[in-house]
Write an enzyme that holds these catalytic residues in place. Structure first.
Site, short mmCIF file in Angstrom:
data_model
loop_
_atom_site.label_atom_id
_atom_site.label_comp_id
_atom_site.label_asym_id
_atom_site.label_seq_id
_atom_site.Cartn_x
_atom_site.Cartn_y
_atom_site.Cartn_z
N HIS A 305 0.86 -1.20 0.00
CA HIS A 305 0.00 0.00 0.00
C HIS A 305 0.88 1.24 0.00
O HIS A 305 1.97 1.24 0.58
CB HIS A 305 -0.89 0.01 1.26
CG HIS A 305 -2.08 0.89 1.12
ND1 HIS A 305 -2.02 2.23 1.38
CD2 HIS A 305 -3.34 0.63 0.72
CE1 HIS A 305 -3.21 2.77 1.16
NE2 HIS A 305 -4.03 1.82 0.76
N ASP A 362 -7.94 -5.18 -0.66
CA ASP A 362 -8.36 -6.02 -1.80
C ASP A 362 -8.02 -7.49 -1.63
O ASP A 362 -8.43 -8.32 -2.44
CB ASP A 362 -7.70 -5.48 -3.07
CG ASP A 362 -8.23 -4.11 -3.44
OD1 ASP A 362 -7.43 -3.20 -3.68
OD2 ASP A 362 -9.46 -3.96 -3.43
#
Ligand code: SDX
Length: 426
Positions: A305, A362
């Site tokens: 991320h 996700d």
């Protein structure tokens, strides 16, 4: 005394104010840097650059913290409905009963879309990716509601544009799915809650009665809340910069849908399931796949991320929900075991630990979407359905604050020609 940052350039000292946020984040305000020094800053991908001040969402990437308007995501995901969180993000406070009833009623009354949207849908081949269909349908709302193009709407008109988009998004999403399957469209049923209504539009069969499983509806409610906003991510920054030109809400959100589509952003949830399916189909061991990742032959989709260098708090919640929902639905999907084995192997491996790569939102979400009966190519559309209130809230804040048009600078590295006489000879 105001905190200052000092920069020494060409032997000269310049001082710039330091801004401190309500969660003690610090920033150097360089708004006057170029005027005072002739210099600009360079920060490819804006990893170190604040584009705005916002009261909507706070996230702390080092400590895995995410708050919507000050409320921890863990509490909202457990106790609120998606529409309560939508109201919180857009209007700044959790609604009381009367506010929620009025908000719900206003949305229900506008959940139908113009019948001519069917003509637009007919223009797409059945194999069109639903994200492309959705961004087109959202942008077409500027045609059905041309008053939305007014760059200076009254507060009442602005709110109507917002209600229309919130109300029609589930209908547009479900119709793009039904069209891709060659199935007749289902219309909204106002007596159902937001998630149940969406599920019946997606899956109700015209020849049989359809019962919304509360387990499925609750799971969807939680997933939509967890995706609702995430401060200045790629797609939200897109919505903001398009909105900063005084483009319409519908045009700005349509641009955000396309930014979210990318596999490095919202498109990752589809990539994760395809990656896990491929590992299972190939019979490859988790260890072999991890080796391929470390050789940079593939990326471990759903990991890493830009901001979280610790656990993504949303991934933690979704992982727990995975087990609960699959158990309640009596589904034994071996893909969940592969995902858990991948996570366990990665979190023990220095390659991932050193790069602070953890599961993101996700990594597990697709496993739940699949258990809810949502097809893989609709996963990113589900992300867009969840993220819609965040895009709207951030766009509304930008317009309310009358922020200037976004226009970054650059460092030119192209060719330099001094002999312009060559051109004159032609
Ligand atoms: C979302 O911004 C948001 O808030 C987004 C989001 C939201 O709610 O809006 O949270 C939603 O987009 C989540 C991210 C979904 N994307 C993926 O899961 C795709 C896989 N992840 C990545 O490609 C990557 O991690 C990013 C794009 C998410 C972040 O990239 P960074 O921070 O720019 O990291 P990087 O690309 O500079 O990588 C740093 C190192 C590199 O290795 P070295 O060059 O140092 O050797 O980490 C490696 C990268 O190769 N790396 C990965 C990896 N992600 C980074 N290696 C393997 N698998 C990965 N997934």
């Amino acid at each position: 005394m105001a905190e200052l940052a000092e920069i020494i350039l060409d032997g000269k000292s310049y001082k710039f104010p330091v801004i401190t946020g309500t969660e003690n984040e610090k920033a150097i305000d360089i708004s006057k840097l170029r005027d005072e020094t002739g210099y600009i800053t360079y920060d490819q991908g804006y990893k170190n650059t604040g584009a705005t001040k916002s009261e909507i969402t706070f996230l702390d990437g080092e400590n895995g913290i995410l708050h919507y308007r000050g409320y921890p995501i863990e509490q909202l995901a457990e106790t609120s409905s998606f529409l309560e969180v939508v109201y919180l993000l857009i209007y700044g406070n959790l609604p009381n009963r009367a506010e929620l009833d009025s908000f719900t009623n206003r949305i229900s009354k506008r959940s139908l879309v113009h019948e001519d949207m069917k003509i637009i849908l007919d223009g797409f081949p059945s194999y069109a990716h639903p994200m492309g269909v959705l961004s087109s349908l959202v942008c077409s709302m500027t045609a059905f509601y041309p008053e939305s193009l007014n760059p200076n709407p009254t507060d009442e008109d602005m709110d109507l544009h917002i209600i229309r988009l919130l109300a029609k998004m589930p209908t547009m999403v479900s119709w793009s799915y039904r069209k891709s399957k060659g199935m007749p469209f289902n219309y909204p049923k106002n007596g159902l809650d937001y998630c149940s209504n969406f599920l019946q539009m997606m899956f109700a069969h015209p020849t049989e009665s359809y019962h919304v499983d509360p387990v499925v509806s609750d799971a969807l409610n939680k997933l939509l809340i967890l995706h609702a906003d995430h401060e200045q991510n790629c797609s939200t920054s897109t919505v903001r910069i398009v909105g900063s030109s005084q483009a319409s809400l519908y045009g700005s959100v349509s641009a955000g849908i396309n930014a979210l589509w990318g596999p490095l952003h919202g498109g990752a949830n589809q990539e994760v399931i395809e990656m896990l399916d491929e590992i299972m189909a190939s019979g490859m061991s988790v260890a072999s796949f991890i080796d391929k990742v470390k050789k940079k032959e593939v990326r471990l989709m759903g990991f890493g991320h830009r901001v979280y260098k610790n656990f993504d708090p949303r991934a933690k919640i979704i992982k727990v929900a995975c087990d609960q929902i699959l158990n309640k639905l009596g589904i034994n999907d071996p893909i969940l075991d592969v995902a858990k084995a991948l996570e366990e192997a990665a979190l023990k491996d220095p390659y991932f630990v050193d790069r602070k790569l953890y599961p993101n939102v996700d990594f597990y979400s697709g496993i739940i979407y699949r258990a809810l009966g949502i097809p893989v190519n609709m996963f990113t559309v589900m992300f867009a359905l969840g993220r819609l209130p965040g895009w709207i809230a951030q766009w509304k804040e930008l317009r309310a604050n009358k922020e200037p048009i976004g226009r970054p600078r650059q460092i030119y590295t192209g060719s330099v020609k001094r002999d312009f006489t060559v051109i004159a000879k032609r």
